[in-house]
Scaffold this active site. Structure first.
Site, PDB file in Angstrom:
ATOM      1  N   GLU A 129       0.583  -1.549  -0.290  1.00 36.07           N
ATOM      2  CA  GLU A 129      -0.114   0.177  -0.309  1.00 36.07           C
ATOM      3  C   GLU A 129       1.121   1.573   0.237  1.00 36.07           C
ATOM      4  OE1 GLU A 129      -3.263  -0.585   3.205  1.00 36.07           O
ATOM      5  OE2 GLU A 129      -3.939  -1.518   2.646  1.00 36.07           O
ATOM      6  N   THR A 155      -7.250   0.865 -19.892  1.00 32.84           N
ATOM      7  CA  THR A 155      -6.794  -0.322 -19.958  1.00 32.84           C
ATOM      8  C   THR A 155      -5.932  -1.122 -19.867  1.00 32.84           C
ATOM      9  OG1 THR A 155      -8.340  -1.542 -21.261  1.00 32.84           O
ATOM     10  CG2 THR A 155      -9.375  -1.996 -19.396  1.00 32.84           C
TER      11      THR A 155
END
Ligand code: DSN
Length: 390
Positions: free
Chosen positions: A46, A222
């Site tokens: 993270e 994408t």
């Protein structure tokens, strides 16, 4: 053997034995698969390079920075890039979140005219969190650029989303910029331009479609369609929006990043920089045009009458009014040909039935198909429609 591996083996067989014409799919390289299946899946990372919430991230910092630099090279840009979005929807979610508040207004391409669920559809977060309005295509199926200025004045959006998931022509990004700038000048607003280039990103990378870099404020994509990378997303933005975009991804909408997928994205960037990739994309465009022309020659109605990119849309509503897109999709499935039903402009049927199909050449070009193979496939599809459905 685990049931899972049995199913993977069955799927591998299916992919090897069928004709893949879904415009948003592709086949990744062994190296992309190796990276995505690597030990990198074991780690929490993270945060961002140099600013993580867990120890032991040094290799991941280097990898994420490398991935970012490689994608800047692919698109020859100094835009900031965030490679953490888990998918295209998450990229669009964060892109909106970085410049909009809930209740703000977006103007985007209508889903039935070729847009995307995340471009303001009422059944998607984008249509629930934001007030969404749409532009569409003209009677010939081309984007109705002339109608956009009036829509801007009418709905007063804070964001214009430019991009499509079922549109076969060049998108004029510069024209959108001009119209948004004129609207901002007239109303003293700061409407942002977001481009979702998911479908055409590979063409942009290879110079086969005009680039939105230097034009759009934010660009989402994408990585698994024409870019031929792993399933995932990315966001590019002007440097002044970098902090907002990064914090909209983490901690705004995602937790730990998928570093094994980011590794796959880095491999895809390396591959996209090769001359072979440029050649591949050139062939995708040629193959799509050849197949589209074959359908036209056989009497089919193609939206816009042709294609400039990796896909085209067959409108069955006039030539085969009793045949639905779903029937064609299901029947072709029985014959080992995979494509998808698609709404056509002014669609009279539900999105579950549709009056059209979307066909793309990116995947089978990866498999080495040549123009003559695409022509033969078009003839097979025509025979199946005429003999088994019409
Ligand atoms: N579902 C993708 C497509 O098929 O175009 C878009 O997200």
């Amino acid at each position: 053997m685990s049931k899972v591996f049995e199913l993977i083996a069955k799927e591998e067989k299916r992919q090897n034995e069928t004709v893949e014409l879904i415009a948003s799919e592709n086949f990744v390289s062994e190296n992309v698969r190796k990276a995505v299946g690597s030990v990198l899946t074991n780690k929490y990372t993270e945060g961002y390079p140099g600013n993580r919430y867990y120890g032991g991230c040094e290799n991941y910092d280097e990898l994420e920075n490398y991935c970012r630099e490689m994608w800047q090279k692919v698109f020859d840009t100094d835009y900031h890039v965030n490679v953490q979005p888990h998918a295209g929807s998450q990229a669009n979610y964060a892109a909106y979140m970085s410049v909009l508040k809930p209740g703000d207004t977006i103007l985007a391409m209508d889903l039935n005219n070729g847009g995307h669920l995340t471009h303001g559809s009422s059944v998607n977060f984008s249509g629930k969190m934001y007030i969404s309005h749409f532009y569409g295509v003209d009677d010939n199926g081309f984007i109705d650029y002339d109608g956009v200025p009036a829509r801007l004045r009418e709905v007063k959006p804070q964001v214009v989303m430019v991009g499509a998931s079922a549109y076969s022509r060049i998108i004029d990004f510069a024209k959108f910029r001009e119209m948004i700038d004129a609207y901002n000048a007239e109303f003293g607003t700061d409407c942002k331009m977001i481009v979702d280039m998911s479908h055409i990103a590979g063409l942009v990378a290879a110079g086969e479609h005009p680039s939105p870099f230097g034009i759009a404020d934010i660009i989402t994509t994408t990585t698994h369609k024409t870019l031929r990378g792993p399933r995932g997303g990315m966001i590019f933005c002007k440097p002044e929006l970098a902090r907002k975009v990064d914090s909209a991804i983490f901690p705004g909408s995602q937790g730990g990043s998928l570093m094994h997928v980011i590794a796959g994205k880095a491999i895809a960037a390396e591959e996209a920089l090769t001359p072979e990739y440029k050649e591949y994309i050139k062939n995708v465009v040629i193959n799509t045009r050849v197949m589209c022309d074959k359908f036209i020659e056989m009497g089919y109605d193609i939206i816009t009458g042709g294609t400039d990119n990796h896909l085209f849309l067959v409108d069955l509503s006039k030539t085969f009014p009793n045949v639905t897109g779903k029937q064609v999709q299901d029947k072709l499935d029985e014959h080992g040909i995979t494509l998808n039903k698609n709404c056509v402009p002014k669609e009279a049927r539900s999105p579950k039935e549709t009056s059209g199909v979307r066909i793309g050449a990116a995947a089978m070009t990866t498999k080495g198909w040549k123009p003559e193979d695409f022509c033969k496939a078009a003839e097979r599809i025509d025979k199946i429609i005429r003999e088994e459905l019409a």
